[in-house]
Design a protein around this motif. Structure first.
Motif, short mmCIF file in Angstrom:
data_model
loop_
_atom_site.label_atom_id
_atom_site.label_comp_id
_atom_site.label_asym_id
_atom_site.label_seq_id
_atom_site.Cartn_x
_atom_site.Cartn_y
_atom_site.Cartn_z
N LEU A 297 0.84 -1.20 0.00
CA LEU A 297 0.00 0.00 0.00
C LEU A 297 0.87 1.25 0.00
CD1 LEU A 297 -2.64 -1.22 2.60
CD2 LEU A 297 -3.15 -0.56 0.25
N GLU A 298 1.98 1.19 0.70
CA GLU A 298 2.85 2.36 0.81
C GLU A 298 3.42 2.78 -0.54
OE1 GLU A 298 5.89 2.06 3.82
OE2 GLU A 298 4.57 0.87 5.10
N ASN A 299 3.84 1.81 -1.35
CA ASN A 299 4.47 2.20 -2.61
C ASN A 299 3.46 2.34 -3.75
OD1 ASN A 299 4.00 -0.42 -3.65
ND2 ASN A 299 6.05 -1.14 -3.06
N GLY A 300 2.17 2.22 -3.43
CA GLY A 300 1.13 2.48 -4.42
C GLY A 300 0.87 1.35 -5.38
N GLN A 301 1.47 0.19 -5.15
CA GLN A 301 1.29 -0.93 -6.08
C GLN A 301 0.25 -1.93 -5.60
OE1 GLN A 301 4.92 -2.65 -7.79
NE2 GLN A 301 6.09 -1.00 -6.84
N LEU A 302 -0.40 -1.63 -4.50
CA LEU A 302 -1.40 -2.54 -3.94
C LEU A 302 -2.68 -1.76 -3.65
CD1 LEU A 302 -0.99 -5.60 -3.15
CD2 LEU A 302 -1.01 -4.81 -0.77
N ALA A 303 -3.82 -2.43 -3.79
CA ALA A 303 -5.10 -1.75 -3.61
C ALA A 303 -5.65 -1.84 -2.19
CB ALA A 303 -6.14 -2.32 -4.58
N PHE A 304 -5.47 -2.99 -1.54
CA PHE A 304 -6.06 -3.13 -0.20
C PHE A 304 -5.49 -4.31 0.57
CE2 PHE A 304 -8.75 -5.90 -2.82
CZ PHE A 304 -8.96 -7.01 -2.01
N SER A 305 -5.81 -4.32 1.85
CA SER A 305 -5.59 -5.49 2.70
C SER A 305 -6.90 -5.76 3.40
CB SER A 305 -4.48 -5.25 3.73
OG SER A 305 -4.38 -6.37 4.60
N ALA A 306 -7.41 -6.98 3.25
CA ALA A 306 -8.72 -7.30 3.82
C ALA A 306 -8.64 -7.69 5.29
CB ALA A 306 -9.36 -8.44 3.03
N SER A 307 -7.42 -7.87 5.79
CA SER A 307 -7.24 -8.21 7.20
C SER A 307 -5.79 -7.92 7.59
CB SER A 307 -7.56 -9.69 7.45
OG SER A 307 -7.44 -10.00 8.83
#
Length: 427
Positions: free
Chosen positions: A259-269
């Motif tokens: 998430l920090e580097n902008g390459q991920l959309a979410f964490s569900a848990s």
């Protein structure tokens, strides 16, 4: 707070910290006679960053008990289990020891049951679902201290809304989360999530209701047709980039897509400490985050990886005095104060009533997360494997899942290999 410190605290993966104690071997005072002397207590990895908090508690306790001297010993986590074993073997033990719930099973034979020292009314402020797992054969061997809290879900709103995400109706299961993740990549070319296999491969299977161990705890039980279907669902999402390619990395604290580097959309848990890292390292991403309740188990709860607790060794010569100190150290007021300086969560109900946890009126992700977490504390389910090798077994399973996702083996082969490795380790 550094990434390592916050992650260790939030995930509660410390091991018990112990060094040689100072018990004199003298007889304990009579039940009606106040204790005078030294009580030694041990904590894990707290001195470097939280000395002011601990020393403040020591000073306050001394004011209330001027004839009692407290000796604080803090031990690095990597040394803690070894030192506790050595202390128990020598008989030179602490009077009160901070122990992780993951280690409770193997050390319980050397601990004093606390039922005589903690009456039901003195346990009433602790979350019942956190107290019960600290019992064995009906006896209480430790009292809860702090934990990483219930998990939360974190979404980059500007990304996930393009795939139809509704923050008022977030994914409730991992299957729903993976479906969203695949849609996100399809619409935005941003990878969905790296939750799987991640740091909790064991817990992910549990969220699907898959039993991990046989009833007697001596062999693996997860190698089932259902588990094959679950792994194949993971592979489908991995191939479609719902699960990020870097999720197969063994270094779970440094995934290439985050998430920090902008390459991920979410964490569900995930845990709230993740938010602190994003706030510090990627403030623009932090402003784009929305926090919701995470995915749930089939029973509507959330799995707790571990919790910190306090216990009293059998060999302590000052058990009553140690119990009185633990009551003070873990009370609601003192837990609340600790939670205000580090992203951990209390085991005491009274602490959660404070505006620090209940205060609304803000959409700041960390404020919202605290409310979500407190709401979820009563739903936490802590069911450790109790093997004394829980962390090792978890990594063995995660390694096989990573191999499966990488295409080096089939789901059946991965589960067969994981089953054999578990059974070998459990001998």
């Amino acid at each position: 707070m550094t990434r390592g410190v916050s992650a260790a605290l939030a995930l509660c993966l410390f091991t018990t910290g112990c060094v040689a104690g100072t018990s004199s071997g003298s007889a304990a005072p009579a039940a009606d006679q106040p204790f005078e002397g030294e009580v030694e207590f041990w904590t894990i990895n707290l001195k470097k960053n939280y000395s002011a908090y601990i020393e403040g508690l020591i000073a306050e306790y001394h004011k209330q008990h001027p004839k009692v001297t407290l000796k604080w010993v803090d031990v690095p986590g990597q040394e803690s289990a070894t030192k506790l074993l050595a202390a128990v073997a020598s008989g030179d033990v602490p009077d009160a020891v901070n122990i992780t719930s993951l280690d409770l099973g193997r050390f319980a034979p050397s601990l004093k049951p606390l039922d005589d020292h903690f009456k039901p009314e003195e346990l009433a402020d602790f979350q019942a679902n956190l107290v019960e797992p600290l019992k064995q054969d009906g006896k209480l061997y430790a009292v809860p201290w702090y934990n990483g809290g219930a998990p939360v879900a974190i979404y980059r709103k500007s990304v996930v809304t393009k795939a139809g995400f509704d923050e008022k109706a977030p994914p409730r299961t991992y299957d729903e989360a993976l479906t969203l993740a695949e849609a996100v990549y399809d619409k935005t070319k941003v990878y969905g999530t790296n939750d799987i296999p991640g740091i909790s491969a064991v817990n992910v299977l549990r969220y699907y209701g898959i039993e991990l161990l046989s009833a007697d705890g001596k062999s693996a039980a997860f190698n089932t047709d259902q588990a094959v279907r679950v792994l194949e669902r993971f592979r489908k999402s991995y191939d479609q980039h719902g699960i990020a390619p870097g999720a197969v990395s063994k270094d779970v604290r440094n995934f290439p897509q985050t998430l920090e580097n902008g390459q991920l959309a979410f964490s569900a848990s995930t845990f709230a400490a993740t938010l602190l890292n994003i706030q510090k390292n990627a403030p623009e991403v932090y402003k784009d985050l929305v926090v919701t309740e995470p995915v749930q188990t089939s029973t509507g709860g959330y799995l707790l990886s571990a919790q910190q607790a306090f216990a009293i060794p059998k060999a302590s010569q000052h058990q009553k005095a140690a119990a009185e100190f633990i009551k003070f150290f873990t009370n609601g007021t003192n837990q609340l104060a600790f939670c205000k300086i580090v992203p951990i969560y209390p085991s005491t109900i009274s602490s959660t009533k404070d505006p620090f946890f209940t205060g609304g009126g803000s959409d700041d992700p960390m404020v919202v997360a605290r409310q979500v977490i407190v709401k979820g504390l009563a739903k936490l389910e802590y069911n450790p494997l109790g093997t004394g090798k829980d962390a090792e077994l978890g990594e063995l399973l995660a390694e096989e899942i990573r191999g499966f996702l990488s295409g080096t083996k089939s789901a059946e082969e991965a589960l067969d290999a994981a089953e054999k490795r578990w059974n070998d380790a459990l001998v």
